[in-house]
Design an enzyme around this catalytic site. Structure first.
Site, PDB file in Angstrom:
ATOM      1  CG  HIS A  31     -45.054  -9.760  -3.819  1.00  0.00           C
ATOM      2  ND1 HIS A  31     -43.685 -10.464  -3.802  1.00  0.00           N
ATOM      3  CD2 HIS A  31     -45.233  -9.298  -2.360  1.00  0.00           C
ATOM      4  CE1 HIS A  31     -43.290 -10.225  -2.678  1.00  0.00           C
ATOM      5  NE2 HIS A  31     -44.114  -9.698  -1.769  1.00  0.00           N
TER       6      HIS A  31
HETATM    7  P1  TYD Z   1     -44.568  -5.339   0.801  1.00  0.00           P
HETATM    8  O1  TYD Z   1     -43.979  -5.722  -0.355  1.00  0.00           O
HETATM    9  O2  TYD Z   1     -46.183  -5.298   0.967  1.00  0.00           O
HETATM   10  O3  TYD Z   1     -44.363  -6.549   1.842  1.00  0.00           O
HETATM   11  P2  TYD Z   1     -44.639  -8.007   1.895  1.00  0.00           P
HETATM   12  O4  TYD Z   1     -44.152  -8.507   0.784  1.00  0.00           O
HETATM   13  O5  TYD Z   1     -43.590  -8.407   3.065  1.00  0.00           O
HETATM   14  O6  TYD Z   1     -45.947  -8.151   2.480  1.00  0.00           O
HETATM   15  O7  TYD Z   1     -43.872  -4.116   1.156  1.00  0.00           O
HETATM   16  C1  TYD Z   1     -44.447  -3.409   2.395  1.00  0.00           C
HETATM   17  C2  TYD Z   1     -43.812  -1.937   1.974  1.00  0.00           C
HETATM   18  O8  TYD Z   1     -42.589  -1.813   2.145  1.00  0.00           O
HETATM   19  C3  TYD Z   1     -44.240  -1.431   0.703  1.00  0.00           C
HETATM   20  O9  TYD Z   1     -44.473  -0.139   0.596  1.00  0.00           O
HETATM   21  C4  TYD Z   1     -42.729  -1.491  -0.150  1.00  0.00           C
HETATM   22  C5  TYD Z   1     -41.855  -1.334   1.129  1.00  0.00           C
HETATM   23  N1  TYD Z   1     -40.479  -2.029   0.938  1.00  0.00           N
HETATM   24  C6  TYD Z   1     -39.502  -1.346   0.875  1.00  0.00           C
HETATM   25  O10 TYD Z   1     -39.466   0.021   0.816  1.00  0.00           O
HETATM   26  N2  TYD Z   1     -38.082  -1.785   0.663  1.00  0.00           N
HETATM   27  C7  TYD Z   1     -38.051  -2.997   0.907  1.00  0.00           C
HETATM   28  O11 TYD Z   1     -36.808  -3.710   0.349  1.00  0.00           O
HETATM   29  C8  TYD Z   1     -39.197  -3.916   0.924  1.00  0.00           C
HETATM   30  C9  TYD Z   1     -39.061  -5.250   0.797  1.00  0.00           C
HETATM   31  C10 TYD Z   1     -40.544  -3.150   0.749  1.00  0.00           C
END
Ligand code: TYD
Length: 136
Positions: free
Chosen positions: A52
């Site tokens: 992302h």
């Molecule tokens: P995601 O953005 O997919 O993680 P990464 O970029 O590390 O692969 O996030 C995983 C899950 O965690 C998603 O459901 C959103 C949640 N999340 C939160 O609730 N709070 C946060 O601060 C972050 C970064 C993610």
């Protein structure tokens, strides 16, 4: 609009003596005010994280333990950066696509973030990212 040239390595100051190393992050070391800290751990080697870009969030990513690779992409140029030192941070500004992969066993990926969590400021669709890069 940010490009790969705005992605930088930040050296985190450390204090080294015979008892070990103490690394310290103070506001002068980071190009934004830290609003949130989160971390990834127990990540299977075959996992790919990230995938992302952010409209608002700036980040600094640190391999607190172990190693992993961060692929940063500005829509034109991609760069693969290995992080394997707890006193080295990777600054990623807004509108840069990132993926994180090849986690070593025991790796801990610390993220310092400039914003609170807000799903609305994520760009999770690569086509949408490319279009925004082309238009902005
Ligand atoms: P995601 O953005 O997919 O993680 P990464 O970029 O590390 O692969 O996030 C995983 C899950 O965690 C998603 O459901 C959103 C949640 N999340 C939160 O609730 N709070 C946060 O601060 C972050 C970064 C993610």
């Amino acid at each position: 609009m940010n490009t790969i040239h705005n992605v930088n390595i930040i050296d985190i100051p450390k204090v080294h003596d015979e008892r070990g190393i103490l690394a310290v992050i103070e506001k002068e070391s980071i190009p934004f005010a830290i609003k949130r800290v989160y971390y990834l751990y127990d990540v299977p080697t075959e996992s790919s994280r990230g995938g992302h870009a952010h409209k608002e969030q700036q980040s600094v990513i640190i391999a607190l333990s172990g190693s992993f690779e961060v692929i940063v992409d500005d829509g034109i140029t991609k760069k693969r950066i290995m992080l394997n030192k707890p006193n080295r941070g990777l600054y990623i500004p807004t509108h840069i696509w990132r993926e994180i992969e090849n986690f070593s066993s025991g790796a801990v990926c610390l993220v310092l973030a400039s914003t609170s969590y807000n799903e609305l400021e994520y760009i999770r669709d690569y086509n949408e990212f490319s279009i925004q890069k082309g238009e902005l």
